[in-house]
Design a protein around this motif. Structure first.
Motif, PDB file in Angstrom:
ATOM      1  N   TYR A   1     -40.988  68.766 -41.249  1.00  0.00           N
ATOM      2  CA  TYR A   1     -41.163  68.555 -42.689  1.00  0.00           C
ATOM      3  C   TYR A   1     -41.059  69.866 -43.469  1.00  0.00           C
ATOM      4  O   TYR A   1     -40.784  69.858 -44.671  1.00  0.00           O
TER       5      TYR A   1
ATOM      6  N   ARG B   1     -33.156  72.167 -39.599  1.00  0.00           N
ATOM      7  CA  ARG B   1     -32.638  72.078 -38.229  1.00  0.00           C
ATOM      8  C   ARG B   1     -31.741  73.276 -37.965  1.00  0.00           C
ATOM      9  O   ARG B   1     -31.149  73.864 -38.874  1.00  0.00           O
TER      10      ARG B   1
ATOM     11  N   TYR C   1     -36.092  69.018 -46.390  1.00  0.00           N
ATOM     12  CA  TYR C   1     -37.306  69.621 -45.851  1.00  0.00           C
ATOM     13  C   TYR C   1     -37.932  70.490 -46.941  1.00  0.00           C
ATOM     14  O   TYR C   1     -37.266  70.812 -47.939  1.00  0.00           O
TER      15      TYR C   1
ATOM     16  N   SER D   1     -37.241  64.044 -49.282  1.00  0.00           N
ATOM     17  CA  SER D   1     -36.786  62.960 -48.401  1.00  0.00           C
ATOM     18  C   SER D   1     -36.968  63.384 -46.950  1.00  0.00           C
ATOM     19  O   SER D   1     -36.538  64.471 -46.549  1.00  0.00           O
ATOM     20  N   THR D   2     -37.568  62.530 -46.144  1.00  0.00           N
ATOM     21  CA  THR D   2     -37.816  62.869 -44.742  1.00  0.00           C
ATOM     22  C   THR D   2     -36.542  62.807 -43.904  1.00  0.00           C
ATOM     23  O   THR D   2     -36.521  63.316 -42.780  1.00  0.00           O
ATOM     24  N   THR D   3     -35.480  62.196 -44.418  1.00  0.00           N
ATOM     25  CA  THR D   3     -34.239  62.058 -43.656  1.00  0.00           C
ATOM     26  C   THR D   3     -33.181  63.075 -44.034  1.00  0.00           C
ATOM     27  O   THR D   3     -32.309  63.394 -43.223  1.00  0.00           O
ATOM     28  N   THR D   4     -33.240  63.598 -45.251  1.00  0.00           N
ATOM     29  CA  THR D   4     -32.178  64.506 -45.706  1.00  0.00           C
ATOM     30  C   THR D   4     -32.688  65.844 -46.221  1.00  0.00           C
ATOM     31  O   THR D   4     -31.880  66.728 -46.512  1.00  0.00           O
TER      32      THR D   4
END
Length: 205
Positions: free
Chosen positions: A90, A94, A58, A53-56
């Protein structure tokens, strides 16, 4: 005439296949998988790669031709105590850093955001020795305001209330002795003059 019997058809001669004297030089090769698939070692099947998922998530471990990619959950910064110091990509998580806390001698000049730290600045000192006092106290987000101390006119005033860190000095007018008084105590910077009644002499004595 008597019927004739046809001659039998001769059987084909079987030639034995020679037994291989060595191993095959190569094994069959399966067709390559697409870039969306991988083939586990020892299998012929192409398996669809996992999609992060690109939001939650990597990619913590990249895929190979024989292994799937590994997805990991993105770190969530605590908005009350942290900010995002490095944005995720990706293939990387963070990074969170601890928010700066302003001390009692500082105030906040720039508020923090989700990806920036707060900025603190030293409070302006209001020193009576420098002729200043605090006219407006500081807040968490604003500096204190200093004002110049009032200077008493020594010829006509004295300091009735001394200044503090947060209050101005107070000046009062000097007492003027009347016609029937005399100055029994001279004024000082922080003391009024003292007048006493003049002794009246008895003319008959």
């Amino acid at each position: 005439a008597a019927p004739t019997t046809p001659a039998p058809t001769p059987l084909p001669t079987l030639v034995p296949t020679p037994y291989p004297t060595s191993n095959p030089t190569s094994a069959p090769t399966p067709a390559p998988c697409s870039f969306l698939h991988y083939r586990p070692v020892g299998t012929w099947n192409c398996v669809l790669l996992s999609v992060c998922s690109t939001t939650t998530e990597y990619i913590s471990v990249a895929a190979t031709t024989s292994t799937d990619r590994v997805c990991a959950t993105l770190t969530a910064c605590d908005s009350a105590t942290q900010y995002e110091s490095t944005a995720p990509t990706y293939s990387s998580d963070r990074a969170c850093a601890t928010l700066t806390t302003c001390t009692t001698d500082q105030y906040q000049t720039v508020a923090p955001s989700y990806n920036s730290d707060r900025s603190c600045t030293a409070l302006t000192p209001c020193l009576t020795s420098a002729g200043k006092y605090q006219a407006t106290p500081p807040t968490a987000n604003s500096d204190r305001v200093c004002a110049s101390l009032t200077a008493c006119d020594g010829s006509a005033q004295y300091e009735s209330d001394a200044p503090t860190l947060s209050s101005d000095r107070v000046c009062a007018s000097l007492v003027q002795c009347g016609a029937t008084q005399y100055e029994s105590q001279a004024p000082a910077a922080s003391a009024n003059r003292v007048c006493s009644p003049v002794t009246m002499c008895d003319a008959q004595s």
